[in-house]
Design a protein around this motif. Sequence first.
Motif, PDB file in Angstrom:
ATOM      1  N   GLU A   1      -0.180  -3.384 -12.232  1.00  0.00           N
ATOM      2  CA  GLU A   1       0.100  -2.364 -13.332  1.00  0.00           C
ATOM      3  C   GLU A   1      -0.311  -1.031 -12.862  1.00  0.00           C
ATOM      4  N   ALA A   2      -1.577  -0.990 -12.216  1.00  0.00           N
ATOM      5  CA  ALA A   2      -2.083   0.356 -11.929  1.00  0.00           C
ATOM      6  C   ALA A   2      -1.484   0.921 -10.721  1.00  0.00           C
ATOM      7  N   ILE A   3      -0.615  -0.129 -10.048  1.00  0.00           N
ATOM      8  CA  ILE A   3       0.044   0.655  -8.870  1.00  0.00           C
ATOM      9  C   ILE A   3       1.364   1.265  -9.326  1.00  0.00           C
ATOM     10  N   LYS A   4       1.713   0.483 -10.539  1.00  0.00           N
ATOM     11  CA  LYS A   4       3.190   0.705 -11.094  1.00  0.00           C
ATOM     12  C   LYS A   4       2.848   2.101 -11.792  1.00  0.00           C
ATOM     13  N   GLU A   5       1.789   2.543 -12.225  1.00  0.00           N
ATOM     14  CA  GLU A   5       1.279   3.681 -12.920  1.00  0.00           C
ATOM     15  C   GLU A   5       0.972   5.042 -11.780  1.00  0.00           C
ATOM     16  N   ALA A   6       0.761   4.449 -10.687  1.00  0.00           N
ATOM     17  CA  ALA A   6       0.307   5.480  -9.723  1.00  0.00           C
ATOM     18  C   ALA A   6       1.325   6.318  -9.278  1.00  0.00           C
ATOM     19  N   LYS A   7       0.865   7.585  -8.827  1.00  0.00           N
ATOM     20  CA  LYS A   7       2.214   8.537  -8.264  1.00  0.00           C
ATOM     21  C   LYS A   7       1.715   8.693  -7.007  1.00  0.00           C
ATOM     22  N   LYS A   8       0.571   8.523  -6.384  1.00  0.00           N
ATOM     23  CA  LYS A   8       0.220   8.763  -5.001  1.00  0.00           C
ATOM     24  C   LYS A   8      -0.704   7.457  -4.424  1.00  0.00           C
ATOM     25  N   PRO A   9      -0.118   6.373  -4.520  1.00  0.00           N
ATOM     26  CA  PRO A   9      -1.009   5.107  -3.911  1.00  0.00           C
ATOM     27  C   PRO A   9      -0.846   5.161  -2.789  1.00  0.00           C
TER      28      PRO A   9
ATOM     29  N   GLU B   1       8.132   8.238  -3.562  1.00  0.00           N
ATOM     30  CA  GLU B   1       8.942   9.201  -2.746  1.00  0.00           C
ATOM     31  C   GLU B   1       8.217  10.465  -2.406  1.00  0.00           C
ATOM     32  N   TYR B   2       7.937  10.994  -3.567  1.00  0.00           N
ATOM     33  CA  TYR B   2       6.890  12.399  -3.481  1.00  0.00           C
ATOM     34  C   TYR B   2       5.823  12.400  -2.535  1.00  0.00           C
ATOM     35  N   PHE B   3       5.254  11.015  -2.849  1.00  0.00           N
ATOM     36  CA  PHE B   3       3.884  11.187  -1.874  1.00  0.00           C
ATOM     37  C   PHE B   3       4.225  10.890  -0.412  1.00  0.00           C
ATOM     38  N   ARG B   4       5.290  10.125   0.044  1.00  0.00           N
ATOM     39  CA  ARG B   4       5.661   9.917   1.127  1.00  0.00           C
ATOM     40  C   ARG B   4       6.043  11.223   1.664  1.00  0.00           C
ATOM     41  N   SER B   5       6.888  12.007   0.944  1.00  0.00           N
ATOM     42  CA  SER B   5       7.071  13.572   1.652  1.00  0.00           C
ATOM     43  C   SER B   5       5.975  14.043   1.951  1.00  0.00           C
TER      44      SER B   5
ATOM     45  N   PRO C   1       7.201   3.507  10.005  1.00  0.00           N
ATOM     46  CA  PRO C   1       6.960   4.695   9.716  1.00  0.00           C
ATOM     47  C   PRO C   1       5.840   4.929   8.253  1.00  0.00           C
ATOM     48  N   LEU C   2       5.530   4.011   7.723  1.00  0.00           N
ATOM     49  CA  LEU C   2       4.419   4.034   6.629  1.00  0.00           C
ATOM     50  C   LEU C   2       3.082   4.129   7.221  1.00  0.00           C
ATOM     51  N   ASN C   3       2.841   3.683   8.475  1.00  0.00           N
ATOM     52  CA  ASN C   3       1.603   3.389   8.813  1.00  0.00           C
ATOM     53  C   ASN C   3       1.141   5.099   9.258  1.00  0.00           C
ATOM     54  N   LEU C   4       0.201   5.557   8.751  1.00  0.00           N
ATOM     55  CA  LEU C   4      -0.474   6.831   8.783  1.00  0.00           C
ATOM     56  C   LEU C   4      -1.341   6.815  10.064  1.00  0.00           C
ATOM     57  N   GLY C   5      -1.749   5.645  10.490  1.00  0.00           N
ATOM     58  CA  GLY C   5      -2.782   5.547  11.523  1.00  0.00           C
ATOM     59  C   GLY C   5      -4.207   5.273  11.014  1.00  0.00           C
TER      60      GLY C   5
END
Lengths: 573, 153
Positions: free
Chosen positions: A198-206, A342-346, A249-253
């Motif tokens: 639920e928390a993940i669902k609500e998060a904008k920048k997980p 998507e926004y957080f990824r950008s 690509p999702l791995n920020l290091g």
Amino acid sequence: MKMTGAKIVIESMIKENVEVVFGYPGGAIMNVYDEIYKQNLFQHILTRHEQAAVHAADGYARATGKVGVAFLTSGPGFTNGVTGLATAYTDSIPLVVISGQVPTSLIGTDAFQEIDAVGISRPCTKHNFLVKDVKDLAYIIKEAFYIAQSGRPGPVHIDIPKDVTAQMTEFVYPKEIDLKTYKPTTKGNKRQIKKVVEAIKEAKKPLVYIGGGAVLSNSAELVREFVNTTQIPAVETLMAKGVLRYDNPLNLGMVGMHGTYAANMAMSEADLIISLGARFDDRVTGKLEEFAKNAKVVHIDIDPTSISKIVQVDYPIVGDLKNVLETMMSLVKSEINPEDYEYFRSIVKRYNELHPLSYHDSDKVLKPEWVIQKTGEILGDKAIISTDVGQHQMWTAQYYPFSFPRQFVTSGGLGTMGFGFPAAMGVKRGVPDKVSINFSGDGSILMNIQEFVTAYEYKLPVINIVLNNNYLGMVRQWQTMFYDDRLAETDLSVQPDFVKLVEACGGKGYRVKTKTEFEEALKDAITQKVPVFIDVIIDRREIVLPMVPAGESLANTIVEYKDPKQLENKDEK
Amino acid sequence: MRKVISVIVENEHGVLARIVNLFAGRGYNIESLTVAPIPESNYSRMTIATEGDPEIFEQIAKQLNKLIPVYKVMESDNFIEKEMAMVKFPIDNSLSDIDALARCYNGNISNVSEDYIVVTVIDRAVRIDNFIKGIKKFSPIEIVRSGVSVIDR
């Protein structure tokens, strides 16, 4: 069948499918060594120092996921091994270390080579035992193997007085054991798992924050599935290298003191941090008051003491990461929409473009980062990489292309110099079909250099790539940055001729100063059947960047530092 | 903040050292510690009075539970708590005054010799503190406190 305590030790190892023991004999453990002599079901590798025996068992355990085993004698034999125990303890590595002790009648009399071994190992093992009766021995060994690898893994030490190894008793190795006082929680609370989804669902920048627990619990596949399904960006700790592929690509290091700019900024900006088997080490968090101050925290860990120890956790789940993720995945697939992030990824993508991991290459002098990248190009997933501790360790974490879990073997928690080479021997023994590389520095490598003899004798062709800057580089870096360049006791200009030194031990040495020389040396080294030392002369003043100074916030990551004493590199990349 | 934790541990070699090392190594306070075997079992009970913040208590309880020989860690604000104190006075005091005071704290005179009297009292730790304040004027020679024991109501 009746047998001596010494024989029980051997038979128990066989019951536990131990294939190799690293060790060093001595008076108090001679009965056990006499039984080793009489058997051929497992190999014994005689290291040239007890510390190396425990590190080798540790490297073996990290690379294979099995329990590493080491035998030591009493007194100094044991105390030499303590650094090995502490190293394994801070990184939660399953080991069983057996030491001899003076006979029961002499305990407490300050006998020759007597030391209170269980007193010393108590704070640096998961558990320890002093065997007082041979009748308990088999059960204790079974218990030790069980405790070492269950729950949060860790080293277990068994101290056996010499008379106990001589006494006879019936040998019965228990099949199952039940410890009333030790029952690790493995299954996560289902309601809590639902809340997390639920928390993940609500998060904008997980943000997913992956730790060594993901390696130890063998849940890399599930972590990859979780990240790829949810498309949530992820940062990794030093201990989690390889859980996500370097090129995901999702791995920020890596996050933390020498983490990437993108990872550190993502951590500072996230509104939900999903910690998978990480423990919020001070090298990760930086200044605590500033750490993840916009975020709620999910913490999945098998060790309840890790939860809310450093950072207050909003959604704690105690359990085995693998079990918890398995349960979670079924919910994640139906509940989570990857497009929500998507926004957080950008945003994090922009951070990454702004300050990617980078260094100024040169044709005049070898750069350590280039050496590691080149090794990665040549060997990639064909090698398992160990390191010692210092600058080279951080450069390796930053620049080697890790692509599978257990590919990176490093002393993360304790930061033990001298760990890398013996650990790389254990790696080679455990995973012989991979190339075993040890990236080291000219400081660290000397702390267990005697192991060239062991590696030569047992045909463990470890390749030591020593990034030689004639400095204790990491301390030197701090002195330059925070102590006005007063280089107190960090100049290692006086050095042995490493090539001659290792060749005297049966190894093969190379000394390289240019890119071509390095490539040629490495390619030749891979074909060698003996341990190798590549002495790589690098830019003395190169520093590890990015860097978050100790006690600073992750948001204050330094990405550029001008060292007035560093050679000007005109041909910057 | 003060808190009393009751810990049930396996009665085996080194278990007390494990508990004490944990407190010492992690910088937790021990105000008092009492240990005795639990009758007809392989367990011992340790009662530890400690000081700290609620977060520290949470860590202490978790860290204790993590030790392999620890069976159970109990915390409660509703324990019945008792401590014993023994105090030695010179004989030239007013015996009736001391005896009366001791009775207020569930105590009595346990022994009288040529030179000294010994008083034993049993009460809550804070009440023992008060008792010790109250007897100052009788010039106590030696005060021995047992540390607290607790039991759930």
